[in-house]
Design a protein around this motif. Structure first.
Motif, mmCIF file in Angstrom:
data_model
loop_
_atom_site.group_PDB
_atom_site.id
_atom_site.type_symbol
_atom_site.label_atom_id
_atom_site.label_comp_id
_atom_site.label_asym_id
_atom_site.label_seq_id
_atom_site.Cartn_x
_atom_site.Cartn_y
_atom_site.Cartn_z
ATOM 1 N N SER A 296 0.874 -1.169 0.000
ATOM 2 C CA SER A 296 0.000 0.000 0.000
ATOM 3 C C SER A 296 0.918 1.228 0.000
ATOM 4 C CB SER A 296 -0.916 -0.072 1.218
ATOM 5 O OG SER A 296 -1.794 1.022 1.261
ATOM 6 N N ALA B 172 2.485 3.114 2.288
ATOM 7 C CA ALA B 172 3.727 3.107 3.077
ATOM 8 C C ALA B 172 4.722 2.090 2.523
ATOM 9 C CB ALA B 172 3.426 2.815 4.544
ATOM 10 N N GLU C 187 2.511 -8.790 -1.026
ATOM 11 C CA GLU C 187 1.175 -8.204 -0.885
ATOM 12 C C GLU C 187 0.112 -9.279 -1.080
ATOM 13 O OE1 GLU C 187 -0.420 -5.230 -0.102
ATOM 14 O OE2 GLU C 187 -2.187 -6.440 -0.543
ATOM 15 N N ARG C 188 -0.876 -9.272 -0.182
ATOM 16 C CA ARG C 188 -1.880 -10.350 -0.281
ATOM 17 C C ARG C 188 -2.858 -10.131 -1.427
ATOM 18 N NH1 ARG C 188 -4.672 -9.026 5.484
ATOM 19 N NH2 ARG C 188 -5.524 -7.008 4.911
ATOM 20 N N ARG D 270 -9.516 -2.322 -4.000
ATOM 21 C CA ARG D 270 -9.075 -3.695 -3.692
ATOM 22 C C ARG D 270 -9.384 -4.006 -2.226
ATOM 23 N NH1 ARG D 270 -3.860 -3.913 -1.398
ATOM 24 N NH2 ARG D 270 -2.823 -1.887 -1.277
ATOM 25 N N HIS E 194 -10.376 1.135 3.266
ATOM 26 C CA HIS E 194 -10.440 2.589 3.507
ATOM 27 C C HIS E 194 -10.257 3.376 2.218
ATOM 28 C CE1 HIS E 194 -6.633 0.674 4.563
ATOM 29 N NE2 HIS E 194 -5.967 1.763 4.225
ATOM 30 N N HIS F 191 -9.435 10.569 0.455
ATOM 31 C CA HIS F 191 -8.061 10.602 0.957
ATOM 32 C C HIS F 191 -7.395 11.890 0.508
ATOM 33 C CE1 HIS F 191 -8.084 6.544 2.500
ATOM 34 N NE2 HIS F 191 -6.792 6.594 2.764
ATOM 35 N N GLY F 192 -7.274 12.833 1.418
ATOM 36 C CA GLY F 192 -6.563 14.074 1.109
ATOM 37 C C GLY F 192 -5.072 13.850 1.293
ATOM 38 N N ARG G 19 -8.194 7.675 -3.715
ATOM 39 C CA ARG G 19 -7.058 6.949 -3.134
ATOM 40 C C ARG G 19 -6.551 5.830 -4.078
ATOM 41 N NH1 ARG G 19 -4.193 4.637 1.525
ATOM 42 N NH2 ARG G 19 -3.463 2.803 0.456
ATOM 43 N N VAL H 273 1.892 -12.751 4.116
ATOM 44 C CA VAL H 273 3.038 -12.855 5.027
ATOM 45 C C VAL H 273 2.530 -13.577 6.267
ATOM 46 C CG1 VAL H 273 4.682 -11.594 6.415
ATOM 47 C CG2 VAL H 273 3.949 -10.669 4.208
ATOM 48 N N ASP I 239 0.946 3.003 8.870
ATOM 49 C CA ASP I 239 -0.113 2.785 9.859
ATOM 50 C C ASP I 239 0.230 1.669 10.834
ATOM 51 O OD1 ASP I 239 -1.430 4.682 8.358
ATOM 52 O OD2 ASP I 239 -3.323 3.590 8.266
ATOM 53 N N GLY J 92 -6.382 13.628 7.807
ATOM 54 C CA GLY J 92 -5.706 13.343 6.543
ATOM 55 C C GLY J 92 -4.191 13.293 6.644
ATOM 56 N N GLY K 21 -2.144 10.319 7.409
ATOM 57 C CA GLY K 21 -1.441 9.038 7.307
ATOM 58 C C GLY K 21 -0.506 8.919 6.116
ATOM 59 N N MET K 22 -0.973 9.321 4.942
ATOM 60 C CA MET K 22 -0.134 9.133 3.748
ATOM 61 C C MET K 22 1.064 10.081 3.777
ATOM 62 S SD MET K 22 -2.862 8.424 0.686
ATOM 63 C CE MET K 22 -3.484 10.087 0.607
HETATM 64 C C1 LIG Z 1 -11.287 5.761 6.505
HETATM 65 C C2 LIG Z 1 -9.879 6.263 6.330
HETATM 66 C C3 LIG Z 1 -9.647 7.469 5.700
HETATM 67 C C4 LIG Z 1 -8.345 7.949 5.556
HETATM 68 N N1 LIG Z 1 -8.148 9.173 4.992
HETATM 69 C C5 LIG Z 1 -6.884 9.631 4.838
HETATM 70 C C6 LIG Z 1 -6.630 10.891 4.238
HETATM 71 O O1 LIG Z 1 -7.560 11.644 3.904
HETATM 72 N N2 LIG Z 1 -5.336 11.278 4.056
HETATM 73 C C7 LIG Z 1 -4.290 10.495 4.472
HETATM 74 O O2 LIG Z 1 -3.148 10.894 4.293
HETATM 75 N N3 LIG Z 1 -4.501 9.311 5.067
HETATM 76 C C8 LIG Z 1 -5.755 8.861 5.263
HETATM 77 N N4 LIG Z 1 -5.952 7.648 5.852
HETATM 78 C C9 LIG Z 1 -4.776 6.868 6.280
HETATM 79 C C10 LIG Z 1 -4.136 6.186 5.067
HETATM 80 O O3 LIG Z 1 -5.064 5.332 4.438
HETATM 81 C C11 LIG Z 1 -2.905 5.399 5.509
HETATM 82 O O4 LIG Z 1 -2.135 6.169 6.371
HETATM 83 C C12 LIG Z 1 -2.064 5.030 4.315
HETATM 84 O O5 LIG Z 1 -2.792 4.182 3.477
HETATM 85 C C13 LIG Z 1 -0.799 4.297 4.694
HETATM 86 O O6 LIG Z 1 -1.181 3.091 5.216
HETATM 87 P P1 LIG Z 1 -0.238 1.835 5.142
HETATM 88 O O7 LIG Z 1 0.335 1.707 3.776
HETATM 89 O O8 LIG Z 1 0.660 1.869 6.301
HETATM 90 O O9 LIG Z 1 -1.293 0.642 5.421
HETATM 91 P P2 LIG Z 1 -2.549 0.163 4.591
HETATM 92 O O10 LIG Z 1 -3.013 1.178 3.646
HETATM 93 O O11 LIG Z 1 -3.532 -0.344 5.583
HETATM 94 O O12 LIG Z 1 -2.001 -1.055 3.746
HETATM 95 C C14 LIG Z 1 -1.547 -2.250 4.299
HETATM 96 C C15 LIG Z 1 -1.213 -3.188 3.128
HETATM 97 O O13 LIG Z 1 -0.684 -4.395 3.647
HETATM 98 C C16 LIG Z 1 -1.330 -5.508 3.022
HETATM 99 N N5 LIG Z 1 -1.290 -6.598 4.008
HETATM 100 C C17 LIG Z 1 -1.790 -6.549 5.272
HETATM 101 N N6 LIG Z 1 -1.520 -7.717 5.900
HETATM 102 C C18 LIG Z 1 -0.841 -8.484 5.017
HETATM 103 C C19 LIG Z 1 -0.279 -9.796 5.096
HETATM 104 N N7 LIG Z 1 -0.356 -10.544 6.218
HETATM 105 N N8 LIG Z 1 0.348 -10.285 4.004
HETATM 106 C C20 LIG Z 1 0.446 -9.553 2.857
HETATM 107 N N9 LIG Z 1 -0.058 -8.291 2.750
HETATM 108 C C21 LIG Z 1 -0.688 -7.781 3.812
HETATM 109 C C22 LIG Z 1 -2.736 -4.985 2.724
HETATM 110 O O14 LIG Z 1 -3.377 -5.728 1.720
HETATM 111 C C23 LIG Z 1 -2.430 -3.564 2.290
HETATM 112 O O15 LIG Z 1 -2.092 -3.491 0.940
HETATM 113 C C24 LIG Z 1 -7.249 7.179 6.040
HETATM 114 C C25 LIG Z 1 -7.481 5.955 6.681
HETATM 115 C C26 LIG Z 1 -8.783 5.516 6.840
HETATM 116 C C27 LIG Z 1 -9.001 4.229 7.594
#
Ligand SMILES: Cc1cc2nc3c(=O)[nH]c(=O)nc-3n(C[C@H](O)[C@H](O)[C@H](O)COP(=O)(O)OP(=O)(O)OC[C@H]3O[C@@H](n4cnc5c(N)ncnc54)[C@H](O)[C@@H]3O)c2cc1C
Length: 465
Positions: free
Chosen positions: A24, A26, A45-46, A56, A61, A66-67, A124, A149, A326, A336, A338-339
């Motif tokens: 995703s 991060a 990635e799953r 997907r 979320h 997603h700003g 997003r 994983v 996250d 907004g 997290g990204m």
């Molecule tokens: C409702 C909502 C609204 C949001 N709005 C905003 C916004 O406006 N602006 C902003 O900046 N941020 C926003 N965020 C936060 C933002 O979505 C995250 O900070 C950003 O996506 C980074 O997340 P991440 O990549 O750490 O994790 P995630 O986006 O949660 O991705 C995790 C990834 O890991 C994969 N995965 C998980 N477990 C496994 C496993 N065991 N094996 C293989 N793959 C796995 C998943 O499939 C996924 O692809 C929002 C969050 C939510 C919940």
């Protein structure tokens, strides 16, 4: 920061194989940075990557607005040269984040004026799809899709591999050897459990119960419905806990996310959705969707609590394992952050790798704690302004919240205060700048204008207050 890696930089790479868990935002940004320093980067990635712009399962979320703060956009631009122009060419929207937006905070609409910061607006999945395409094109990055994983392998105080399991029925599991593992599996990360299984402590957790519920719909609007703005942010007021954010996205569409708090359910049937929009503190969003064409039904998301894993407080950690995004800190999405925080963490990773190879986990977590501290304090502090959010309100939090309300009021007429505030909200400037004596004087000595917000009168809110 170095530009995208190509064949010419392969000889500079000092690391062997880095494995990133989760593709995703991060995980992809971490992979982009690691590709400059490791011979091979595997991202596990799953999900199967959908076409750009499609949803997907692993990112539910992603259906909600997603700003991306302008600071985050700048980091993306440094990592992927020409990123903004490419997104815009494909349909994303850019505009000045103060002149072409309406920010309605604490019952005041910020004075609109050029601030010189560019907002990049898209859905997003469209943003993630563009990042993924750039990362997947790097010659030394391989994305292993449809693969779970399962666990970590560790020997002699170091993580040395990752156990993975293809999702295809009948395919055997295997272990990927790794010189460095970066967990970016999001809020459900199992690193705390894996650490425990390996004989380490779980990280302490800070948690703030906020009971946020989202409902989101996509619209095609009548021409001119948003005026000259690309974004309307309508935040809760002391009298009205409802919020809404509406933004332009690719394909001449607009996404509207409505936010209920403290356990109030988000409106999921179309009539309730429109009623909720009409009961927001300002009428602009309801007015914008009037006669608009909804393109889907409202979709929900429940976000019970903001959660921060305090890895930086652990005294013992295995070498060879970092955590990002996250999986470290999952903020109230209303702000907004997290990204952009994930992008800033990728920037830290690049800096530490350039300074001398894979960072020790203690160093990594201490450095990213500095990135997370400001957004975490800002978001949790602002949430504590709501009397129904349980938690300790220190004198500092109460004072800052009182000051911010005055600041929002003053910034409704004072363009330079509005600019200063937006530079902080977009994570470009540090919040301390809002307490500069000249700014404080302008905030505190100015007669407070009357709020132009309407108060809540919807029956659903009556029992809450
Ligand atoms: C409702 C909502 C609204 C949001 N709005 C905003 C916004 O406006 N602006 C902003 O900046 N941020 C926003 N965020 C936060 C933002 O979505 C995250 O900070 C950003 O996506 C980074 O997340 P991440 O990549 O750490 O994790 P995630 O986006 O949660 O991705 C995790 C990834 O890991 C994969 N995965 C998980 N477990 C496994 C496993 N065991 N094996 C293989 N793959 C796995 C998943 O499939 C996924 O692809 C929002 C969050 C939510 C919940």
């Amino acid at each position: 920061m170095r530009r995208e890696s190509g064949e010419d930089t392969v000889t500079e790479k000092t690391g062997g194989h880095a494995v990133v868990l989760g593709a995703s935002v991060a995980g992809l940004l971490a992979a982009r940075v690691l590709a400059d320093h490791y011979q091979r980067v595997s991202v596990v990635e799953r999900d199967v990557s959908p076409p750009i712009g499609s949803h997907r399962r692993g990112v539910p979320h992603g259906r909600h607005l997603h700003g991306l703060h302008s600071r985050g956009r700048r980091v993306l631009e440094e990592l992927f040269e020409g990123f903004t122009a490419e997104m815009v060419a494909d349909g994303a929207v850019t505009s000045d984040v103060l002149a072409n937006t309406r920010w309605q905070l604490s019952g005041y609409q910020l004075r609109r004026a050029e601030v010189g910061l560019t907002g990049l607006f898209s859905s997003r999945p469209f943003l993630e799809g563009h990042i993924r395409t750039r990362v997947a094109a790097l010659p030394n990055v391989h994305i292993l899709e449809h693969t779970d994983v399962v666990s970590l392998r560790a020997e002699a105080g170091r993580v040395t591999g990752v156990r993975i399991m293809p999702r295809e029925a009948g395919e055997p599991g295997q272990t990927l050897d790794a010189d460095l593992v970066v967990d970016a599996t999001g809020r459900g990360s199992r690193t705390p459990l894996w650490l425990e299984q390996l004989g380490y402590d779980r990280p302490p957790v800070d948690r703030l119960e906020i009971g946020v519920s989202y409902a989101t719909r996509t619209y095609r609007l009548r021409p001119g419905a948003m005026g000259e703005v690309s974004l309307i942010v309508c935040n809760a007021t002391p009298d009205n806990p409802r919020s809404g954010v509406m933004a332009a996205v690719e394909g001449h569409r607009y996404i509207l996310t409505l936010v209920a708090r403290n356990g109030e359910p988000a409106p999921l049937d179309p009539a309730a959705f429109e009623e909720f929009a009409a009961a927001l503190p300002f009428p602009d969003i309801a007015e914008a969707i009037r006669d608009g064409e909804p393109l889907d039904s409202p979709v929900p998301f429940k976000f019970p609590a903001s959660v921060r894993h305090r890895y930086e407080r652990l005294r013992r950690l295995p070498a060879g394992l970092l955590v990002t995004g996250d999986a470290v800190c999952s903020f109230n999405p209303v702000y907004g952050q997290g990204m952009t925080v994930a992008a800033l963490e990728a920037e830290v990773l690049g800096r530490l790798l350039s300074a001398g190879g894979a960072p020790q986990p203690q160093r990594w977590f201490a450095e990213i704690a500095k990135v997370v501290n400001g957004p975490w304090d800002g978001a949790t502090g602002a949430d504590l302004a709501d009397p129904l959010v349980p938690g300790k309100r220190t004198a500092k939090v109460r004072l800052i919240n009182a000051y911010l309300t005055r600041l929002h009021a003053a910034a409704s007429t004072d363009a330079s205060l509005a600019r200063a505030l937006i530079r902080v909200l977009s994570m470009t400037d540090r919040p301390e700048g809002l307490l500069r004596p000249d700014r404080m004087a302008r905030v505190l000595l100015r007669r407070r204008p009357a709020s132009t917000a309407t108060t809540a009168d919807a029956p659903a809110l009556a029992g809450r207050r």
